[in-house]
Scaffold this motif. Sequence first.
Motif, short mmCIF file in Angstrom:
data_model
loop_
_atom_site.label_atom_id
_atom_site.label_comp_id
_atom_site.label_asym_id
_atom_site.label_seq_id
_atom_site.Cartn_x
_atom_site.Cartn_y
_atom_site.Cartn_z
N ARG A 150 -6.19 -0.70 8.46
CA ARG A 150 -6.08 0.44 7.56
C ARG A 150 -5.61 1.69 8.28
N GLU A 199 -1.26 -5.11 2.74
CA GLU A 199 -2.56 -5.70 3.00
C GLU A 199 -2.66 -7.03 2.25
N SER A 200 -3.79 -7.75 2.37
CA SER A 200 -4.00 -9.05 1.73
C SER A 200 -2.84 -10.01 2.01
N TYR A 223 -3.32 -9.97 10.02
CA TYR A 223 -4.47 -9.24 9.48
C TYR A 223 -4.01 -7.83 9.12
N ALA A 224 -4.79 -7.17 8.29
CA ALA A 224 -4.47 -5.80 7.88
C ALA A 224 -5.30 -4.81 8.68
N ARG A 236 -7.01 -7.66 -4.72
CA ARG A 236 -7.01 -8.63 -3.63
C ARG A 236 -6.12 -9.79 -4.05
N ALA A 265 -2.39 0.73 4.63
CA ALA A 265 -2.66 -0.27 5.65
C ALA A 265 -1.34 -0.91 6.08
N ASP A 266 -1.36 -1.57 7.22
CA ASP A 266 -0.21 -2.35 7.70
C ASP A 266 -0.72 -3.73 8.09
N VAL A 267 0.14 -4.73 7.95
CA VAL A 267 -0.20 -6.08 8.40
C VAL A 267 0.37 -6.29 9.80
N THR A 296 0.83 -1.21 0.00
CA THR A 296 0.00 0.00 0.00
C THR A 296 0.87 1.25 0.00
N ASP A 310 -11.10 -7.21 8.04
CA ASP A 310 -10.26 -8.04 7.20
C ASP A 310 -10.56 -9.51 7.49
#
Length: 346
Positions: free
Chosen positions: A311, A338-339, A308-309, A100, A317-319, A74, A296
Amino acid sequence: MTARTTWLTHLSRSPRRRVVSASVGFTALAVLAGSAIVAARPDTPAEAAGQGTVSLLPVSPSVQEGPQVAALSTASDAHGRLMTQPAGTPSTVAPLTCARFHAAAGTGLCLRLDGNLTTYQLTVLDARLRVRDEIPLVGVPNRARVSPSGHLVAWTVFVTGDSYNGGRFSTRVGILDTRTDTLVPTLEDWAVSVADRPYHAKDLNFWGVTFAPDDRHFYATMSTAGHRYLVRGDLATHRLTTVRDGVECPSLSPDGTRIAFRAARDGDPRHGWRLSVLDLATDRVTPLAEEHSVDDQAVWLDSRTVAYALRRGRDHADVWRTPADGTGRPRILLPDAESPAVLTAP
């Protein structure tokens, strides 16, 4: 009678031109649903550049410790680009761009814009990011999942136009067997049981598939009459059975005993969601240490940890990762991503 129309098409694995019909959410997309596409050859690259720099297979355990994770960037200069990162090493970014993404056992699923930048397509990738299949999507991508074996892929899209829904968005799930090209374009014509009784309703919505290791069963969320049920599906019988109320975006643990999911706070999604874990044997729910609202579908890094992400504003976003038993505290895993998906060997 709703405005939904469904065709179930068995796809032959062949380089010939073929027609793929999908579930149509509204008339404006009917032409796309019936359009012809060319089956991609196994050696067709997803993008012209960058082949060989990113793989959907994990590196040797002797080279790294911990899971190797793939995700979508992102970052402003690489938004939507596929990235992979072995534990403790810098990430590698591929030229492939997705809305995605998910991967397992050397199979990747990329939901991305098609060539005219107005509609989306589903792209199945091999471990070297070569295209195995492409199918036009009706709707806007929301979730993507690959089975542990890499043989099955599932996706969720937002659509509009269902007559019961007053013009608001509905969700639609599709499943593809990559071995036989058998397509399940919707779950809405399957037999449904609620509390062990046959159930029929016009307002059925499904999203967030997660597969069991047997390539036959899966879990998903089913929404109807104000409830969000965890359902168990059977690809052999085309039947769906409710397991529990109040479960959204499930993710089955590697040992098949637990479901990570998001639970609506106070039973109302307008209040946000709490990341939680359900023990399938005892029906016990454990809220996890993450207190931010998680919009998520989590993934399991291993049997003890979920990722998980979260936002940050509209585009970033960050995981994050957190223990699956409710202890500890969340820690960042991948910034600007993300994803997430854990890369596994076939």
